[in-house]
Structure formats: C-alpha cells, structure tokens
Design a protein around this motif. Structure first.
Motif, short mmCIF file in Angstrom:
data_model
loop_
_atom_site.label_atom_id
_atom_site.label_comp_id
_atom_site.label_asym_id
_atom_site.label_seq_id
_atom_site.Cartn_x
_atom_site.Cartn_y
_atom_site.Cartn_z
N PHE A 8 41.48 42.98 49.72
CA PHE A 8 40.71 42.79 48.49
C PHE A 8 39.49 43.69 48.59
O PHE A 8 38.80 43.68 49.60
N ASN A 9 39.25 44.48 47.56
CA ASN A 9 38.11 45.39 47.60
C ASN A 9 37.52 45.51 46.19
O ASN A 9 38.00 46.31 45.38
N ALA A 35 33.70 32.67 39.24
CA ALA A 35 35.07 33.19 39.17
C ALA A 35 35.34 34.20 40.29
O ALA A 35 36.44 34.23 40.85
N ASN A 36 34.34 34.99 40.64
CA ASN A 36 34.51 35.97 41.71
C ASN A 36 34.61 35.29 43.08
O ASN A 36 35.40 35.71 43.93
N ILE A 37 33.80 34.28 43.29
CA ILE A 37 33.87 33.51 44.54
C ILE A 37 35.26 32.89 44.67
O ILE A 37 35.90 32.97 45.72
N GLN A 38 35.74 32.30 43.59
CA GLN A 38 37.07 31.68 43.61
C GLN A 38 38.15 32.73 43.88
O GLN A 38 39.06 32.47 44.68
N ARG A 39 38.06 33.88 43.25
CA ARG A 39 39.05 34.95 43.49
C ARG A 39 39.08 35.34 44.96
O ARG A 39 40.15 35.44 45.57
N GLY A 40 37.91 35.58 45.52
CA GLY A 40 37.84 35.98 46.92
C GLY A 40 38.36 34.91 47.86
O GLY A 40 39.13 35.20 48.79
N MET A 41 37.98 33.68 47.61
CA MET A 41 38.40 32.61 48.51
C MET A 41 39.89 32.30 48.39
O MET A 41 40.51 31.86 49.36
N GLU A 42 40.47 32.54 47.24
CA GLU A 42 41.92 32.39 47.11
C GLU A 42 42.65 33.47 47.91
O GLU A 42 43.72 33.23 48.45
#
Length: 137
Positions: A8-9, A35-42
């Motif tokens: 992920f970048n 939403a970005n935190i959730q994307r990264g943690m997923e």
C-alpha cells in the motif's frame, strides 16, 4: 537481508511486508482521515491473514493531528478481527505531534480497558529500535 513488498502506498500511509522477518511496517504521514485509517488497517489485516503474520511496526513519527474518531472502530471492530487472525505484537513509534500523542494515549486506554490477552504493545522513539524488538520476540 530484507525482502520488503510494498502492499500500500498512498500520500497518507505506506505499508510494506518483510517476508524474511514476517513483519508488517506502516508509516503514517500527515492528517489521516477515518476512511484512510480504515483503508490502511484493512491492508494490515489482509497481510496478517494471507501470510500468517502476527507482528506490526506502526510508525506514527510523521503523523499529525488526532485520530480519536477512529479509536472506537480500531478497538471494537478491527482489533477483535486482527486478534482472530493471529495478531500478537505491535511496536509503535511515538509521534512528534501532541494531538497524535493524545489520540494514541486514548487508544491505549481502550486496549487496557478491554484487557487484551496474548497481545503486547510497546512504544519506541526510533523505528530501528521498534524493529529490533519485534525481531527478538
């Protein structure tokens, strides 16, 4: 020798997986939105499930602002799924930003309140020290 795969970048976060050490590394930047935190943690969770990886290095040194809006989701939704996937250790690099430190303290309180077992969280000032600790456990 490290064999890092970039999973992920984005402008707000880079996530790599080291196949040699079996460690996920996330470097967060700027002001992350929920939403970005959730994307990264997923992405973390996908790597944990696909590689039987149970260690994460989360570098918040360049993160800014508060992410308290994400803390309930992290503690009550993401963390139980991550623990079921085998998540066992997190080395976190302290942020310089005072608001990010506040958000981190609040998240830590939620973890303490949940009395998580079979999970260890340790804080560091340098990414190198965090990585050495993860490799040793």
């Amino acid at each position: 020798m490290h064999n890092n795969i970039v999973y992920f970048n984005e402008k707000f976060c880079q996530i790599t997986y080291d196949t040699d050490s079996n460690i996920i590394t996330a470097r967060w930047y700027g002001y992350p939105l929920l939403a970005n935190i959730q994307r990264g943690m997923e992405v973390y969770l996908d790597i944990m499930q696909n590689h039987q990886c149970n260690k994460l290095l989360s570098d918040l040194g360049k993160a800014k602002g508060t992410f308290t809006v994400a803390n309930d989701w992290i503690a009550n939704d993401w963390m139980p799924r991550a623990l079921r996937a085998g998540y066992r250790a997190c080395a976190m690099v302290y942020p310089d930003d005072v608001f990010t430190k506040f958000a981190l303290k609040e998240l830590n309180q939620k973890y303490e309140k949940a009395r998580l077992t079979n999970f260890v969280l340790k804080y560091f000032h340098k990414e190198e020290d965090a990585l050495l600790w993860l490799m040793a456990i």
